[in-house]
Scaffold this motif. Structure first.
Motif, mmCIF file in Angstrom:
data_model
loop_
_atom_site.group_PDB
_atom_site.id
_atom_site.type_symbol
_atom_site.label_atom_id
_atom_site.label_comp_id
_atom_site.label_asym_id
_atom_site.label_seq_id
_atom_site.Cartn_x
_atom_site.Cartn_y
_atom_site.Cartn_z
ATOM 1 N N ASN A 229 23.595 23.973 -11.017
ATOM 2 C CA ASN A 229 24.092 22.950 -10.105
ATOM 3 C C ASN A 229 25.537 22.572 -10.408
ATOM 4 O OD1 ASN A 229 21.682 22.869 -8.726
ATOM 5 N ND2 ASN A 229 20.858 21.135 -9.876
ATOM 6 N N LEU A 232 27.710 25.444 -9.171
ATOM 7 C CA LEU A 232 27.706 25.466 -7.710
ATOM 8 C C LEU A 232 28.600 24.368 -7.136
ATOM 9 C CD1 LEU A 232 26.641 26.300 -4.922
ATOM 10 C CD2 LEU A 232 24.650 24.836 -5.330
ATOM 11 N N ALA A 233 28.438 23.145 -7.638
ATOM 12 C CA ALA A 233 29.206 22.023 -7.097
ATOM 13 C C ALA A 233 30.703 22.219 -7.319
ATOM 14 C CB ALA A 233 28.738 20.719 -7.735
ATOM 15 N N GLU A 236 32.082 25.235 -5.148
ATOM 16 C CA GLU A 236 32.156 24.905 -3.723
ATOM 17 C C GLU A 236 33.409 24.093 -3.411
ATOM 18 O OE1 GLU A 236 28.959 23.731 -0.286
ATOM 19 O OE2 GLU A 236 28.699 22.858 -2.279
ATOM 20 N N THR A 237 33.751 23.178 -4.296
ATOM 21 C CA THR A 237 34.957 22.367 -4.106
ATOM 22 C C THR A 237 36.218 23.198 -4.320
ATOM 23 O OG1 THR A 237 33.809 20.361 -4.830
ATOM 24 C CG2 THR A 237 36.217 20.359 -4.958
ATOM 25 N N MET A 239 36.781 26.443 -4.117
ATOM 26 C CA MET A 239 37.044 27.568 -3.226
ATOM 27 C C MET A 239 37.770 27.173 -1.951
ATOM 28 S SD MET A 239 34.054 30.418 -3.415
ATOM 29 C CE MET A 239 32.908 29.412 -2.509
ATOM 30 N N SER A 240 37.802 25.887 -1.651
ATOM 31 C CA SER A 240 38.476 25.457 -0.424
ATOM 32 C C SER A 240 39.974 25.668 -0.481
ATOM 33 C CB SER A 240 38.170 23.977 -0.148
ATOM 34 O OG SER A 240 38.703 23.165 -1.186
ATOM 35 N N LEU A 263 26.440 30.719 -7.943
ATOM 36 C CA LEU A 263 27.212 30.975 -6.726
ATOM 37 C C LEU A 263 26.405 31.622 -5.604
ATOM 38 C CD1 LEU A 263 29.554 30.269 -8.639
ATOM 39 C CD2 LEU A 263 30.860 32.117 -7.598
ATOM 40 N N LEU A 266 26.107 30.080 -2.203
ATOM 41 C CA LEU A 266 27.323 30.112 -1.380
ATOM 42 C C LEU A 266 27.513 31.470 -0.699
ATOM 43 C CD1 LEU A 266 29.780 28.288 -3.824
ATOM 44 C CD2 LEU A 266 28.473 27.318 -1.922
ATOM 45 N N ILE A 288 32.791 36.054 -1.737
ATOM 46 C CA ILE A 288 32.131 35.040 -0.920
ATOM 47 C C ILE A 288 33.001 34.912 0.318
ATOM 48 C CG2 ILE A 288 31.383 32.643 -0.725
ATOM 49 C CD1 ILE A 288 31.014 32.559 -3.726
ATOM 50 N N LYS A 291 36.895 35.142 0.003
ATOM 51 C CA LYS A 291 37.272 34.783 -1.360
ATOM 52 C C LYS A 291 36.863 35.879 -2.344
ATOM 53 C CE LYS A 291 38.335 30.661 0.241
ATOM 54 N NZ LYS A 291 39.705 30.164 0.383
#
Length: 398
Positions: A229, A232-233, A236-237, A239-240, A263, A266, A288, A291
């Motif tokens: 987790n 992942l969290a 996710e932030t 990769m923007s 990952l 995602l 991903i 990316k």
């Protein structure tokens, strides 16, 4: 395509070659274009020289003059402040290097070859072999291709682009690299002395610096716990706002190695997992969407070695350069005679001394102090017998 089997280093590089395409084109001011890669050719907007100009300090004279004669000096021509008349027989103009040659001038007589007295110039008995006039457009002509697409704007290329009189160039966008390190034992440098059973995160800033050296812009860096987790969290932030996400640690098969697992929600598509190399076997690469994701082992030497061998060429390709330019192996003589036999292809730390390579002792994937000396990686094939001193090996700038 998902692949969990071990592949060779060369096969891993071939995957990167297929996957890595240059990022978008952007207009870049010449003042900030250094170390960028041209996406489009640069054409000359002006001639160079823009006018016929003096290549020496001296005196301009016309074709009507004879060696050994004399001329009246009418004035002077300076760069940006030319003498605008036309030379006739028996006339000369003092001229400085780079100044426009007067109309009618056929040669520049260097200062050291003449004497001027009260405005009268005594010409040499023999003309110099050269005219010392750089004629308009002899170096560059309007419309000429000055720099081809794909050129790295190093200081020499930047000079040429400026000479073309361009204020902006079209360059490939630089990839942005962010780094996510996972490890319950890791803390920021400077904090380990305060907390028992912790160690400094020695890799994140090093990987960002390596990325910058190979054409990328450093993005963000994060340090998280060894949980799915948390990974992942953070990913996710992050990769923007990055093109390449580098995960440090969690790459193997231990109880808390969750890099790939974290990952997968995602949409991670692993393109290779495990490479038959030492150190760094757990290194992996995937996508991903658009990316690029690289997973490095957590051991410092293994991580930095695989970053140099896997991440660096990926970044070169993304910035519009030939991926192979990051893998410029050089044949060099070996200074020492270590035991090199390994079942996997090895990339060993070494140092160049007196034109030959010395492989450092006590090679360890977890070593850190050794990296202070290492400036090359030595490539040793699998099952290589002991190399004799003086034999030729392949070395790569580390």
């Amino acid at each position: 395509m998902t692949c969990g089997a071990s592949i060779t280093f060369d096969e891993a590089v071939a995957v990167l070659q297929r996957e890595a395409q240059p990022l978008g084109v952007e207009t870049t001011q010449l003042s900030t274009a250094g170390r960028r890669v041209l996406a489009e050719a640069v054409h000359a907007r002006i001639d160079a020289p823009r006018y016929s100009a003096a290549a020496m300090d001296g005196f301009a004279v016309s074709a009507a003059e004879s060696a050994g004669g004399a001329c009246r000096v009418l004035g002077a021509s300076y760069p940006g402040e030319p003498w605008l008349g036309r030379l006739k027989a028996g006339e000369a103009v003092r001229i400085m290097t780079g100044a426009a040659a007067p109309a009618g001038a056929c040669r520049i007589i260097p200062l050291e070859l003449v004497e001027e007295n009260s405005g009268i110039l005594s010409l040499p008995q023999v003309w110099p072999a050269k005219s010392h006039i750089r004629h308009k457009g002899c170096d560059i002509k309007i419309g000429q291709i000055m720099l081809a697409a794909g050129t790295l704007l190093d200081p020499r290329a930047l000079l040429v682009a400026a000479a073309a009189d361009v204020a902006t160039v079209q360059t490939w966008r630089r990839p942005i690299v962010s780094v996510l390190a996972s490890g319950d034992e890791l803390v920021s440098p400077g904090k380990a002395t305060e907390l028992d059973y912790t160690i400094p995160d020695s890799l994140s800033e090093a990987i960002l610096l390596l990325s910058r050296q190979y054409g990328a812009k450093p993005g963000s860096a994060a340090l998280v716990a060894d949980t799915r987790n948390a990974i992942l969290a953070a990913a996710e932030t992050m990769m923007s706002d990055c093109d390449v996400l580098v995960l440090i640690g969690g790459a193997s098969r231990g109880d808390r190695d969750f890099a790939k697992a974290g990952l997968r929600p995602l949409g991670l598509d692993v393109r290779f997992s495990d490479v038959a190399m030492k150190p760094g076997k757990p290194v992996w690469y995937g996508r991903i969407g658009a990316k690029h994701i690289i997973g490095l082992p957590g051991n410092p030497t293994a991580a930095l070695t695989t970053a140099r061998l896997i991440l660096a060429p990926l970044l070169r390709a993304l910035e519009g350069r030939d991926l192979r330019s990051a893998l410029n192996w050089q044949a060099m003589p070996l200074k020492n005679c270590p035991e090199l036999i390994a079942t996997r292809e090895s990339f060993l730390c070494g140092t160049i001394e007196d034109g030959s390579v010395e492989i450092l002792k006590s090679q360890s994937a977890s070593s850190q102090l050794m990296l202070a000396r290492a400036n090359v990686l030595v490539r040793v094939p699998a099952n290589q017998p002991t190399c004799a001193a003086g034999s030729v090996i392949n070395a790569l700038k580390f």
